[in-house]
Design a protein around this motif. Structure first.
Motif: not given
Ligand SMILES: *[C@@H]1O[C@H](CO)[C@@H](O)[C@H](O)[C@H]1NC(C)=O
Ligand SMILES: *[C@@H]1O[C@H](CO)[C@@H](O)[C@H](O)[C@H]1NC(C)=O
Ligand SMILES: *[C@@H]1O[C@H](CO)[C@@H](O)[C@H](O)[C@H]1NC(C)=O
Ligand SMILES: *[C@@H]1O[C@H](CO)[C@@H](O)[C@H](O)[C@H]1NC(C)=O
Ligand SMILES: *[C@@H]1O[C@H](CO)[C@@H](O)[C@H](O)[C@H]1NC(C)=O
Ligand SMILES: *[C@@H]1O[C@H](CO)[C@@H](O)[C@H](O)[C@H]1NC(C)=O
Ligand SMILES: *[C@@H]1O[C@H](CO)[C@@H](O)[C@H](O)[C@H]1NC(C)=O
Ligand SMILES: *[C@@H]1O[C@H](CO)[C@@H](O)[C@H](O)[C@H]1NC(C)=O
Length: 811
Positions: A179-181, A256-265, A267-273
């Motif tokens: 979960s989130q926590t 853009l050269e940024l800090h990025r991270r791909l996470r499986i959250d 909630d089951g969705d995969v997001r690139l931040y």
């Protein structure tokens, strides 16, 4: 003398303290490597590894009450806020806050001991030569020996996050947190399947199933290749992700050269931040699944997922069921009734537009509703059935489990839920949630999925980019900073953080808007809901500001909830809301300004030639189709008319004033005529007659608008309408056109009679025929005979494609 001396002392002390506080961060916290024989103790807060560039830290991370995990995290957001964890050694077995330590043994193994006793985690590596552990700038924690051989690295054992340059391979998988926590292993996995495809799996408490790519598609239909068995995927620092099964995507801010991270959250969705330096927060630059109710297991068994304001979705138990574990939806719901196998005691409750995917007892095509009911009653473990009507014979799917449920007005089947017969009627309230109405108190919005406008995101990013490259960087950063810091003061701001990042939607102060409109001087429109003024924002964007009538206004919370729905609706044929203001009695909405005013203002002018009129008809239909079927909340417009169709500088139409039925006319709730939106002449017969309302009321109004564009005549103009009690059926223009059609022998001859003389005969015959035919279909008295808005779009566009052979008829 004495005073002077103490002054000098003071400044000396001050200087000393200052220099101490400046040097602190550099002196004690710059460790990025430890050597063998060293232990990092949980009690020592300075025992933290920091990567040479200061971006990543590794240390003990608190995950609960006196529970810690050895973790790597981003030092962004900076200290004080919650850090962004990207890796954990012992996520499922946290250690005690006393005497726990991470030790690099002389044997070459790295171990984590809990409370000085138990080894909870180890790398199980061995080395004859001395070893050292380093945290790299990439976020990789690496154990190497003297010869530079890598014995172990955290990149090979990801938890839920993939960093740029970190490979996802056949041996690694990302597992969401619970979960989130709660950081322990959750139910969702991103991995390479045995057929070489990258997939998302829900591995739940009782069942497991793949939900991405869509399980009913074969690999090539999903755009994947199953032939390359190298099973490797990688993200680069610019935001390009590519996988050996041909799946690729690029971040919205690619390049853009940024800090990025791909996470499986969780909630089951995969997001690139990606890290937004200006806003000091992570923003989503890609996500695998746009409609979160599609993700399996989100609500557990016997419950429904729907979309709501404020958060993305919510779960609710089916009627007659209650939550199994009140703290956790993944356990789902259980029956609050007893149902015996006796078929005489069962009844069925109809839940329209509800789908439960999978777990069918079988598929029985060509059955009637009664056959399907009987089939289900014969099966002791049949929990209900899905039924889809079709003229060729219904499809029947009896269900053994009710999983993955969601409702969507677009879904054509219905669910018949099996319940005890004797208390079936007590659930009818529940079903009423699904009905629609155009009055202020009715439910106009209904759970719907939402296409996030990708193209728009890219355009916005390009603007950003242009800003930077053009040397206006500082101005941009300053403006955005102003924007963000001001928005954050608002009480509704937190909820809208994501919105601000993606669209710039924000809260304005009354003073700002007063200044933008120079004291509300330039009035450009006036309607039942309020007065519209033209204004100019400090960044020179022209805006239309609608000041809602004061006596109708609702409370702040409710207003914010409504506004945030409208703010999220984003389509090229819908007017964009840039912000709002709520202060005391004042409620204002800030929209983009449309250069060419409304369709109503333009209709009588020469400016609207045939091509523009056709484009306006298509664009308006697209906008309405999006409102009805695609956007986050299913929205009825309830007041489609030429005054609400605005034209931009290219005469592209944008539908305005949608989503407002709840923002207005609060005080009229008790009046005898509560369906207060809508304009005479454009209202569908069922509406005038107080029958139930569906999206087909907008289809009807659209039909009138199209006829008006074609003929140049208003809906009630030219014929003597007999007003019976103020609400006569507005058949005048429609009747006229129908009569002409019925009298005439050929299509062309009657068209000539009705078409706007302003066009002077310059139009494409085939397209015009289609347009008028579609309009008349929209104007059918029987609402079910009218097409849906997306069907209208399809019909008009099909004409577009084969109209190349068509000539312009010049009479
Ligand atoms: C930080 O995390 C805690 C729970 O671990 C949560 O209650 C709190 O809201 C979070 N704070 C922020 C600013 O996200
Ligand atoms: C996290 O979830 C797991 C699995 O449900 C549970 O055993 C554990 O107690 C939870 N931890 C916390 C801190 O809630
Ligand atoms: C993204 O990466 C893949 C594999 O490295 C490469 O083939 C592709 O050209 C890249 N795309 C862009 C736009 O750079
Ligand atoms: C398989 O995928 C890998 C990684 O994307 C790539 O380097 C390789 O060329 C591919 N092989 C074939 C035969 O396409
Ligand atoms: C309910 O869920 C929580 C969190 O996953 C778990 O710790 C608890 O044991 C569950 N309770 C029951 C009765 O299953
Ligand atoms: C169900 O009802 C029918 C007719 O009403 C009756 O003939 C039958 O015996 C009943 N079955 C059971 C199991 O009670
Ligand atoms: C469906 O049922 C009807 C009558 O029961 C029959 O005539 C028809 O052939 C059936 N269609 C299919 C596809 O089985
Ligand atoms: C929404 O997305 C689907 C698939 O991603 C696409 O087919 C459809 O045209 C989109 N609708 C709109 C209105 O953009």
């Amino acid at each position: 003398m004495v005073a002077q001396a103490s002054n000098t002392m003071d400044s000396l002390v001050l200087f000393f303290l200052l220099s101490l506080s400046f040097s602190l961060p550099f002196s004690s916290l710059s460790l990025d490597t430890i050597h063998e024989g060293t232990s990092l103790a949980i009690e020592k807060s300075e025992d933290i590894l920091i990567s040479p560039d200061g971006v990543f830290s590794a240390g003990f991370y608190s995950v609960g009450d006196n529970a810690y995990c050895y973790a790597i995290w981003f030092n962004k957001p900076s200290r004080g806020k919650n850090q962004t964890v990207i890796w954990m050694a012992n996520r499922d077995q946290p250690v005690n806050g006393r005497s726990s330590k991470l030790s690099l043994l002389k044997t070459g193994s790295l171990i984590l001991t809990d409370a000085g006793k138990f080894i909870v985690w180890a790398t199980n590596t061995q080395s004859l030569s001395p070893v050292h552990l380093s945290l790299y700038n990439t976020g990789n924690l690496v154990l190497q020996n003297m010869e530079g051989v890598t014995l172990w690295e955290s990149f090979d054992f990801p938890t839920d996050t993939l960093l740029p340059q970190q490979l996802l391979t056949r041996n690694t998988r990302l597992v969401s947190s619970r979960s989130q926590t709660n950081y322990s292993s959750g139910f969702y996995k991103l991995y390479f399947d045995n057929d070489n495809l990258l997939r998302l799996l829900h591995d739940g408490l009782e069942v497991s199933s793949v939900y991405w790519p869509d399980p009913w598609l074969v690999s090539w239909e999903a755009g994947r290749s199953a032939y390359n068995n190298s099973r490797i995927a990688v993200l680069d620092t610019f935001g390009n992700f590519s996988s050996s099964d041909d799946f690729t995507f690029m971040a919205a801010d690619y390049g853009l050269e940024l800090h990025r991270r791909l996470r499986i959250d969780y909630d089951g969705d995969v997001r690139l931040y990606s890290w937004d330096k200006v806003g000091e927060k992570w923003v989503v630059s890609w996500q695998a699944i746009q409609r979160p109710c599609i993700i399996y297991g989100i609500c557990g068994a016997n419950s429904l997922c729907s979309y709501i304001v404020g958060s993305d979705r919510k779960c609710s138990c089916l009627p007659g069921f209650k939550m199994k574990n009140v703290t956790d939806w993944s356990y789902g719901c259980e029956p609050d009734f007893h149902l015996s196998c006796n078929r005489n005691e069962s009844g069925f409750l109809l839940l329209p537009h509800v789908e439960f995917f999978g777990y069918d007892y079988g598929f029985f095509p060509n059955s009637t509703l009664d056959q399907c009911k009987n089939l289900c009653l014969q099966l002791c473990n049949c929990k209900g059935f899905q039924f889809k009507f079709s003229p060729k014979g219904g499809s029947c799917y009896p269900k053994t489990l009710l999983l993955n449920g969601y409702r969507s007005p677009n879904f054509e089947g219905d669910l018949y839920l099996r319940l005890p017969k004797h208390n079936l009627f007590s659930f009818t309230n529940y079903v009423q949630d699904f009905t629609l109405d155009c009055s202020s108190k009715g439910t106009v919005q209904l759970g719907r999925s939402y296409n996030k406008s990708r193209a728009n995101g890219i355009v916005k990013f390009m603007l950003w980019f242009a800003c930077g490259v053009g040397g206006f960087e500082i101005i941009c950063i300053f403006l955005v900073w102003c924007l963000l810091s001001r928005t954050q003061q608002g009480s509704g701001a937190n909820k809208q953080g994501y919105l601000v990042a993606i669209t710039g939607f924000r809260r304005f102060t009354y003073a700002e808007l007063k200044k933008a409109t120079k004291g509300f001087k330039d009035e450009i429109g006036r309607g039942a809901g309020g007065i519209v003024y033209k204004g100019v924002l400090p960044d020179n964007r022209a805006v239309a500001i609608k000041h809602l009538n004061e006596h109708n206004n609702q409370g702040e919370g409710e207003f914010l909830a409504e506004v945030s729905i409208i703010g999220r609706i984003n389509h090229m044929n819908l007017i964009e809301m840039w912000g709002y203001c709520v202060e005391g009695k004042h409620r204002l909405l800030v929209y983009e300004y449309m250069e060419h005013g409304s369709l109503a203002q333009n209709l009588s002018s020469q400016a609207l030639d045939w091509e523009k009129r056709f484009d306006i008809a298509v664009g308006t239909a697209k906008g309405l189709a999006y409102l009805h079927e695609e956007c986050l909340e299913w929205v009825l417009h309830c007041d489609v008319k030429p005054h609400n169709i605005l034209l931009d500088s290219n005469y592209q139409p944008k539908v305005a004033d949608f989503g407002l039925s709840k923002l207005q006319n609060r005080n009229l709730e008790n009046s005898s005529f509560s369906r207060i939106r809508g304009t005479r002449g454009y209202m569908a017969p069922e509406w005038v007659c107080n029958l139930p309302i569906t999206s087909k009321v907008d289809v009807y109004s659209y039909g009138i608008v199209v006829l008006e564009m074609v003929t140049g005549k208003g809906p009630t103009r030219g014929v003597h309408a007999i007003d019976s009690g103020g609400l006569a059926e507005p058949k005048t223009l429609v009747t006229l056109v129908r009569e002409k059609r019925n009298e005439a022998a050929t299509m062309a001859s009657w068209l000539e009679e009705i078409i706007d003389p302003v066009l002077e005969g310059n139009y494409e015959k085939g397209k015009m025929e289609t347009l008028v035919t579609v309009a008349l279909q929209c104007l059918e008295e029987e609402k079910d005979a009218r097409p849906s808005m997306s069907q209208v779009v399809e019909m008009l566009l099909s004409q577009e494609n084969d109209s190349h052979n068509d000539h312009v008829v010049n009479l």
